[in-house]
Design an enzyme around this catalytic site. Structure first.
Site, mmCIF file in Angstrom:
data_model
loop_
_atom_site.group_PDB
_atom_site.id
_atom_site.type_symbol
_atom_site.label_atom_id
_atom_site.label_comp_id
_atom_site.label_asym_id
_atom_site.label_seq_id
_atom_site.Cartn_x
_atom_site.Cartn_y
_atom_site.Cartn_z
ATOM 1 C CE LYS A 124 -34.959 -11.812 -28.857
ATOM 2 N NZ LYS A 124 -34.554 -10.465 -29.287
ATOM 3 C CB SER A 165 -35.931 -7.428 -30.615
ATOM 4 O OG SER A 165 -36.943 -8.386 -30.487
HETATM 5 CA CA CA Z 1 -37.251 -10.486 -34.154
#
Ligand code: CA
Ligand code: CA
Ligand code: CA
Ligand code: CA
Ligand code: CA
Ligand code: CA
Ligand code: CA
Ligand code: CA
Ligand code: CA
Ligand code: CA
Ligand code: CA
Ligand code: CA
Lengths: 199, 199, 199, 199, 199, 199
Positions: free
Chosen positions: A138, A95
């Protein structure tokens, strides 16, 4: 330690969003150039998949240098090193791909990264941005860290729509499908103060 | 064996603070140059993260040579070897970062390290010093070893404030945020006796 | 097999003291030069830490060639191979450091090693000799092997003082703090018979 | 399969004695040269210690080429490959050292190996031959394989003296202490038929 | 995430069919060229066998460049990188062989891949396509992803005949025995828009 | 999948006999040349011992090029890649040695392999063929695959004599002791159609 957004006066430092066993966190991707032969090295207690992201980012840049406004000679005459603090924490996964791409383009162009911006997304050799997991955690970490703007894959928009609206206040979202959109959104036209003179 | 502070007449030898299963201890980071092609080698029964610290330190120096007063040609024409005694003890973690940075800059400039000084802190490619753990145990070990001055990350100040004052008597603390502050605090302007003539 | 002291007519062969699960023993460190590009290779069923000792010794020699009377060109134009018999026994640890240093200096200078001498001690890049463990067992093994003189770190003197005096009869002890003292004590001014003509 | 002694018309093929979980056996060490840059490669399902024996043998030869009548240029301009059949059997240990040494000297000189000869012994960089284990089982295997002459370390003589005399009938023993004695005993002055023309 | 067929305007992007523990899926093989010395690198969290497929494909192309209309100089002067998204999923097995071959030939020739085409099959150095497993699951995944045409090994035809006809509606099957047939079926004569100018 | 004998119109493709946990099978050894520097690479999900067979075969060919009618310059100016389909099956052991040797000689000379021929046997650096196991299962597999002629080590003749005669009908056996006999029996004088023009 919980990290905070930092000012953006150093080329190659970009804020990513990570999803760990203890929740979300921000992390920094740092890159730096030194005279050499174009080699890539990488540190930060990283697993194989995260190291591969750095390779993919650099290969994509090498094949598309002109579109990013990078002199191909710089790619051949400078080594690049990528580091992901903090060394005590093992990190892995795909990611950080767009964060690494942005870090490298900033180092090679010495362009300033936009302030209070964070991002998360997998990259591909065909230039697409792919969706990633852990979006809710996140986003909460980004808010805690004083982030104001976020870049995500278009396919992650549905994950944002599932988050309570009040949690999203003060955050701007940019949904992208293409790696070139990331660079346009993330880098300013300005060079950093004390930009390195390359070649 | 419990180590003691040593005199500072050899370039590249810097005192760090370590936190082990049996409490705190001081350790020495040693570096040495020999004619070559700029390669880095490292010994001392070290884990991956600690080896990475050496790479980060050298990459940062390569990218900022002039600011440290290092002739870039020296970086290309000398190999550097870093060793961390004692071989029988496995060591790991990122906290020797600023100690390694200081050792390398001392070797490349042949500048003398300040006497009775110890330090602990993680380094980053963007030049920041990051906080580390085990501060209390490290400080006690520093006192036992006759250390008088300590360099720490600003974010570790809160850990010092939690230590009983009587334990801190005779110790001066320098809190830093930036790797360049470390070098200014740690290295004297003087070269070591018998400084190696480089190039 | 229990080893015996050997005569000293071959350059690069030095007697060390080892501490194994079945008690102390002497071991030989052997080194040999051949035309090449200055590479180091090593055999003898050795663990990582013991291999690192060879690297440390060679790096120290490269950085201090002139003080050991070694022509730096020899370091660049000859490969060196270190072997520690006996292959069937796994060996590890830092205590062969001074023995490896002595073996290498003997090979590079073709100077004769002193007769009936054995040694044990860890080495550092700053030129210090560090204390090691298993002293009592090592001393008994040295006596059995007909050794007459021993080099130890000054910090190991206390271990000798704890040994019954009768066991020490016929042994001379040299306590050192510095790697250069080791070489002065261990190597004679004489070259070996049939000294290799280097360069 | 139980192996038999073979004729000696090929350079580099030497008979060793092995001690396995199912008793003693003979094995062949084969080496072969091809134009190259002096590299050593090795096959035969070998463990680390046995591979190290090949390195030690080659390093010793490189340092003592002239005494073995080997043109040093051949060592630099030919690669050497060592193989130990049979691939299905894992093999390890230092006892093939003198057999590997003999194989290499035969390949580099194209001298014929003595007929119906077998050997076992560890080698060292200082040129000594060291004793090895499993002597009784190895000797019985040699007889079964029609071997007539055996080279052993002098320190293994005591193991032969413990074997019933009738078992030893028809075998000649050569006890050696030095690697140069091995070569004198094992290689004839004659070159093999169809000796390779080197350089 | 379930993938969908993509448009075919980028060279080197080819759709394969994968068989995983959770059923069939499509995957993309991506390759990209950059100036270099002909090296092959590969990422995508791949096992050994899948990495070997890339090597086999490139070796076959190197040996048959002219038949694929590839200028051999391009093979020597460009590095090629192959990536298989998505990094979080480990992948292995030989069935992506023909997909990798097609991707590489597309990159080296900049020819467009046929639209809505997917494929699966093992490759060999002699140019044959070998059958693979999981055909039923792969075909269902292809339909879900809007694929219209499929390339399979002739020996997998029997697996298609066992699938209920209604499942196959809207799919065209091409059965091949030879790697050159794959390229003829998979690549159009047209170059991609913005074809890279090679050499 | 059970393999069948194939036609022999491609250089470097040779049929071997394998013995697996589910009985005997035939396998193909494929090799291919491409311009380069004489390196050997190998794929096919192979274990260490099987990879070593390829090295042994190539080393033997390099040392005996002229006897096989191979221009030594071809060995230096072409890389060779060996592959053993099928990637999904792990393979190991020394018994493909003569098959690999034959494959390489066919590639280097572009000579045609004899039709409907299979073989099994270990190779050595001294040019001998060694016996292997699993003969009965391998022979039955050869029949099923329409093989007509088989090459075996002379020492495996006894294994054939133990097989019921009716099983052997239609098969011709060639017993060899020497690797050069294998090549004489396995390769025709004819080059393959479309023989690669080497150098
Ligand atoms: Ca990232
Ligand atoms: Ca953190
Ligand atoms: Ca200590
Ligand atoms: Ca420290
Ligand atoms: Ca011993
Ligand atoms: Ca020792
Ligand atoms: Ca045998
Ligand atoms: Ca032997
Ligand atoms: Ca998917
Ligand atoms: Ca596929
Ligand atoms: Ca099969
Ligand atoms: Ca075979």
């Amino acid at each position: 330690f919980r990290d905070k957004s930092e000012n953006n006066d150093v080329a190659g430092v970009v804020t990513g969003l990570a999803w760990t066993s203890v929740g979300g966190d921000i992390l920094f991707i740092e890159s730096i150039l030194s005279k050499g032969k174009g080699t890539l090295s990488i540190t930060g207690n990283l697993g194989t998949v995260m190291k591969e992201s750095a390779t993919i980012a650099l290969q994509y840049i090498k094949s598309n240098a002109e579109e990013f406004g990078i002199n191909p000679e710089i790619l051949e005459k400078y080594n690049v090193h990528i580091h992901v603090p903090e060394g005590a924490t093992p990190k892995d996964g795909p990611s950080a791909g767009i964060t690494m791409l942005t870090s490298l383009v900033s180092s090679y162009t010495q362009r300033k990264v936009k302030n209070k911006l964070a991002m998360t997304g997998e990259i591909t050799l065909r230039g697409k941005v792919l969706p990633v997991g852990g979006i809710k955690e996140k986003i909460l970490a980004a808010k805690r860290a004083n982030i104001k703007e976020i870049i995500l894959c278009k396919d992650n928009e549905k994950d944002i729509l599932e988050i309570k609206e009040s949690y999203l206040k003060g955050l701007t979202f940019n949904y992208v499908t293409d790696m070139k959109q990331v660079i346009e959104l993330a880098l300013t036209k300005q060079k950093v103060t004390n930009a390195k003179k390359l070649i």
